[in-house]
Design a protein around this motif. Structure first.
Motif, short mmCIF file in Angstrom:
data_model
loop_
_atom_site.label_atom_id
_atom_site.label_comp_id
_atom_site.label_asym_id
_atom_site.label_seq_id
_atom_site.Cartn_x
_atom_site.Cartn_y
_atom_site.Cartn_z
N GLU A 130 -56.67 15.99 47.03
CA GLU A 130 -57.36 16.62 48.15
C GLU A 130 -56.48 17.60 48.90
N ALA A 131 -55.20 17.63 48.60
CA ALA A 131 -54.24 18.37 49.41
C ALA A 131 -54.52 19.87 49.42
N GLU A 132 -54.85 20.45 48.27
CA GLU A 132 -55.03 21.90 48.19
C GLU A 132 -56.21 22.34 49.05
N ALA A 133 -57.33 21.62 48.97
CA ALA A 133 -58.52 21.99 49.75
C ALA A 133 -58.25 21.83 51.25
N ILE A 134 -57.54 20.78 51.63
CA ILE A 134 -57.22 20.57 53.04
C ILE A 134 -56.32 21.70 53.55
N ALA A 135 -55.34 22.09 52.76
CA ALA A 135 -54.44 23.17 53.17
C ALA A 135 -55.20 24.48 53.36
N ALA A 136 -56.10 24.79 52.44
CA ALA A 136 -56.86 26.03 52.53
C ALA A 136 -57.72 26.07 53.80
N LYS A 137 -58.36 24.94 54.12
CA LYS A 137 -59.20 24.88 55.31
C LYS A 137 -58.36 25.00 56.57
N ALA A 138 -57.20 24.35 56.57
CA ALA A 138 -56.34 24.40 57.75
C ALA A 138 -55.81 25.81 58.01
N VAL A 139 -55.39 26.48 56.97
CA VAL A 139 -54.89 27.85 57.13
C VAL A 139 -55.99 28.77 57.66
N SER A 140 -57.21 28.60 57.12
CA SER A 140 -58.33 29.39 57.60
C SER A 140 -58.61 29.13 59.07
N LEU A 141 -58.56 27.86 59.48
CA LEU A 141 -58.82 27.52 60.87
C LEU A 141 -57.75 28.08 61.79
N GLN A 142 -56.49 28.05 61.35
CA GLN A 142 -55.42 28.61 62.16
C GLN A 142 -55.59 30.12 62.33
N GLU A 143 -56.07 30.78 61.31
CA GLU A 143 -56.35 32.22 61.43
C GLU A 143 -57.48 32.47 62.42
N GLN A 144 -58.51 31.61 62.39
CA GLN A 144 -59.61 31.74 63.35
C GLN A 144 -59.11 31.52 64.77
N GLU A 145 -58.19 30.58 64.96
CA GLU A 145 -57.66 30.31 66.29
C GLU A 145 -56.94 31.53 66.85
N ASN A 146 -56.23 32.23 65.98
CA ASN A 146 -55.54 33.46 66.42
C ASN A 146 -56.54 34.51 66.89
N VAL A 147 -57.65 34.62 66.18
CA VAL A 147 -58.69 35.58 66.58
C VAL A 147 -59.28 35.18 67.93
N ILE A 148 -59.53 33.88 68.11
CA ILE A 148 -60.08 33.39 69.39
C ILE A 148 -59.14 33.74 70.53
N LEU A 149 -57.85 33.53 70.36
CA LEU A 149 -56.89 33.84 71.42
C LEU A 149 -56.87 35.33 71.73
N GLN A 150 -57.03 36.16 70.73
CA GLN A 150 -57.10 37.60 70.96
C GLN A 150 -58.34 37.96 71.78
N ARG A 151 -59.46 37.31 71.48
CA ARG A 151 -60.69 37.57 72.24
C ARG A 151 -60.57 37.10 73.69
N VAL A 152 -59.93 35.94 73.88
CA VAL A 152 -59.70 35.45 75.25
C VAL A 152 -58.81 36.42 76.01
N ALA A 153 -57.79 36.94 75.34
CA ALA A 153 -56.89 37.90 75.98
C ALA A 153 -57.62 39.17 76.39
N ARG A 154 -58.72 39.50 75.70
CA ARG A 154 -59.52 40.68 76.06
C ARG A 154 -60.53 40.40 77.15
N GLY A 155 -60.59 39.15 77.60
CA GLY A 155 -61.46 38.83 78.74
C GLY A 155 -62.64 37.93 78.44
N GLU A 156 -62.86 37.57 77.18
CA GLU A 156 -63.96 36.66 76.87
C GLU A 156 -63.58 35.24 77.29
N ARG A 157 -64.60 34.41 77.53
CA ARG A 157 -64.37 33.03 77.94
C ARG A 157 -64.45 32.11 76.72
N LEU A 158 -63.51 31.17 76.67
CA LEU A 158 -63.42 30.27 75.52
C LEU A 158 -64.74 29.54 75.25
N PRO A 159 -65.42 28.94 76.26
CA PRO A 159 -66.65 28.21 75.94
C PRO A 159 -67.78 29.10 75.44
#
Length: 223
Positions: free
Chosen positions: A177-206
């Protein structure tokens, strides 16, 4: 009697690298199983290891088999030690730390105590344990097992399972299961970076996450 099974298949190098890019807490966002009791904590403030679980079960006062294991372990292995419920005797200390580090062992997970915390930190060797103790195991000759299933931190861990551990905790996943878990985690971490960029531009997290929309729907009785 000491029961010693063959060494497990080592983790694939590519999967190891993929997992090394993942935080345990990221995987905790989408997975419930495989997390060791959080009372088993890192003695280092910042660390991350990925490796193959090499399992040991040691009687409370006996460190004989752990000493013997130092002729069997391989670079990249993570020792996972079942202390059979003992929270008084430290099976791991400064000498073991320096020997294991020299052999390339990735780290050690102990459902129990360690000692020589200063040496462990000076050597920057990754150790997860329940605490530190001055009372240590001896060469008592009382038996134990190696590379058989163990109970550590509320989980049954098998030799050859994959360990991902950092300062947030310890995760155990089956090798297949390790490979699939790693792929999902990396994808989620990339999404988190995008979210932080959007928050920095003034959007609200919720608003981004949909939390506010979900609260409103539930309060309105909308399913």
């Amino acid at each position: 009697m000491y029961h010693i099974a063959p060494m497990p298949t080592a983790i694939d190098a590519q999967i190891s690298q993929q997992l090394h890019d993942c935080e345990t807490a990221t995987i905790g966002h989408f997975r419930e199983s495989g997390f060791v009791d959080p009372a088993i904590r890192s003695l280092l403030t910042q660390t991350r290891v990925v490796g193959t679980a090499v399992t040991l079960s040691l009687p409370p006062t006996d460190g004989t088999l752990l000493n013997h294991a130092m002729r069997l372990v391989r670079p990249g292995d993570v020792l996972v030690i079942d202390r059979q419920g003992d929270n008084r005797h430290a099976c791991w200390g400064g000498v073991m730390t320096q020997v294991a580090k020299g052999l390339g062992v990735a780290g050690v997970i102990i459902d129990g105590m360690a000692t020589d915390a200063l040496t462990i930190r000076e050597q920057e060797f990754p150790v997860w344990c329940r605490g530190v103790s001055a009372l240590t195991t001896k060469l008592a000759g009382l038996g134990g097992t190696m590379n058989l299933p163990v109970s550590v931190g509320g989980l049954v861990i098998h030799p050859g399972d994959i360990i991902l551990a950092d300062e947030n905790g310890v995760l155990v996943v089956p090798a297949d299961e390790a490979e699939a878990i790693a792929a999902k985690a990396v994808s989620l971490q990339e999404q988190e970076n995008v979210i932080l960029q959007r928050v920095a531009r003034g959007e609200r997290l919720p608003d981004i996450s949909g939390a506010t929309e979900l609260v409103d729907k539930i309060n309105r009785g909308v399913t």
